[in-house]
Design a protein around this motif. Structure first.
Motif, PDB file in Angstrom:
ATOM      1  N   GLU A 182       0.833  -1.195   0.000  1.00 34.50           N
ATOM      2  CA  GLU A 182       0.000   0.000   0.000  1.00 34.50           C
ATOM      3  C   GLU A 182       0.874   1.254   0.000  1.00 34.50           C
ATOM      4  OE1 GLU A 182      -3.203   0.353  -0.240  1.00 34.50           O
ATOM      5  OE2 GLU A 182      -3.858  -1.733  -0.053  1.00 34.50           O
TER       6      GLU A 182
ATOM      7  N   SER B 146     -10.743  -7.068  -1.383  1.00 35.24           N
ATOM      8  CA  SER B 146      -9.880  -5.927  -1.701  1.00 35.24           C
ATOM      9  C   SER B 146      -8.956  -6.243  -2.864  1.00 35.24           C
ATOM     10  CB  SER B 146      -9.054  -5.511  -0.478  1.00 35.24           C
ATOM     11  OG  SER B 146      -8.213  -6.564  -0.053  1.00 35.24           O
TER      12      SER B 146
ATOM     13  N   SER C 232      -3.781   3.072   5.103  1.00 30.16           N
ATOM     14  CA  SER C 232      -3.972   1.694   4.647  1.00 30.16           C
ATOM     15  C   SER C 232      -2.890   0.786   5.211  1.00 30.16           C
ATOM     16  CB  SER C 232      -3.955   1.645   3.120  1.00 30.16           C
ATOM     17  OG  SER C 232      -5.053   2.351   2.578  1.00 30.16           O
TER      18      SER C 232
ATOM     19  N   TRP D 266      -3.788  -2.526   7.592  1.00 37.22           N
ATOM     20  CA  TRP D 266      -3.386  -3.899   7.285  1.00 37.22           C
ATOM     21  C   TRP D 266      -2.406  -4.443   8.321  1.00 37.22           C
ATOM     22  CZ3 TRP D 266      -6.054  -6.943   4.372  1.00 37.22           C
ATOM     23  CH2 TRP D 266      -6.836  -6.419   3.349  1.00 37.22           C
TER      24      TRP D 266
END
Length: 248
Positions: free
Chosen positions: A35, A235, A40, A44
């Motif tokens: 990312e 995703s 983000s 994660w």
């Protein structure tokens, strides 16, 4: 004292849970590194900490502890200490993951991340053991305790290295298998260090039965795994399906 009073299904299930949690967590770790946005990356990384610390480490430990028994008495657990052990696992793994997902990769940071996460694995184990209540006391062989810490640190570092350096799917599966070995290997090495001194004169323990601890957490862990898998798959599909551009 017995470590396999419920049969071989407990260590096998514990290893399987550890591998599943590790694979999901390491996938979250790889996703965090790919990312570009800070938010983000953090999201994660947090997902990875819950998958590895909460499922692969903490849930594995207490599934394996279903086989622990002291034949001369009843074994109970302190719920607050059990909860604290889960917090230790998630936080320590989260710190370790952040060292390689939120900053530029270096060998020093990789080793540091492995050390921190390995200490989290072992620290969770011994905090979980301190939650045990029975008519007696536990003692430990210092040499085997040291070995359990070493196994956790080395294997966690190796798993991170596989995930970061080698990008193929088989490599990530291998990293998950290694991480599973790290967690379960550390657990049973630590259990081999345990000695029990039973004293019937001690008041019978007060606490929670291990099954009553594990069953609701097992269900919750299954929900966590399902949510993380759904998040990963959807995703990734969204990224693949995202149009590269438009034709005017």
């Amino acid at each position: 004292m017995q470590h396999f009073s419920s049969g071989l299904w407990t260590p096998l299930l514990a290893y399987a849970i550890s591998v599943i949690g590790s694979l999901i967590g390491l996938s979250c770790m790889a996703r965090a590194r790919s990312e570009t946005g800070r938010r983000s990356k953090v999201t994660w990384t947090v997902f990875g900490a819950f998958a590895i610390g909460g499922v692969a480490i903490w849930l594995m430990h207490f599934i394996a502890m279903l086989g622990f028994d002291v034949s001369s008495g009843v074994v109970k657990y302190s719920a607050p200490l059990t909860a604290l052990s889960a917090l230790i696992a998630v936080v320590m793994v989260g710190i370790g993951l952040s060292m390689v997902t939120l900053v530029r990769f270096t060998k020093v940071r990789l080793v540091s991340a492995g050390v921190v996460s390995g200490l989290g694995v072992a620290g969770m184990h011994y905090m979980g053991m301190s939650a045990i209540r029975f008519q007696g006391e536990l003692s430990y062989d210092p040499l085997l305790v040291g070995a359990s810490f070493a196994i956790a640190i080395v294997a966690a570092t190796a798993a991170f290295w596989f995930t970061l350096v080698v990008k193929t799917t088989p490599a990530r599966v291998g990293a998950g298998l290694i991480m599973g070995v790290a967690v379960t290997g550390m657990h049973f090495t630590g259990m081999a260090a345990v000695s029990v001194d039973v004293n019937p004169a001690i008041v019978p323990p007060v606490g929670t039965d291990v099954f009553n601890l594990v069953f609701p957490v097992f269900v919750l862990g299954g929900l966590v795994v399902a949510v993380l898998l759904w998040t990963l798959f959807t995703s990734e599909n969204d990224m693949i399906a995202e149009p590269k551009g438009t034709v005017g």
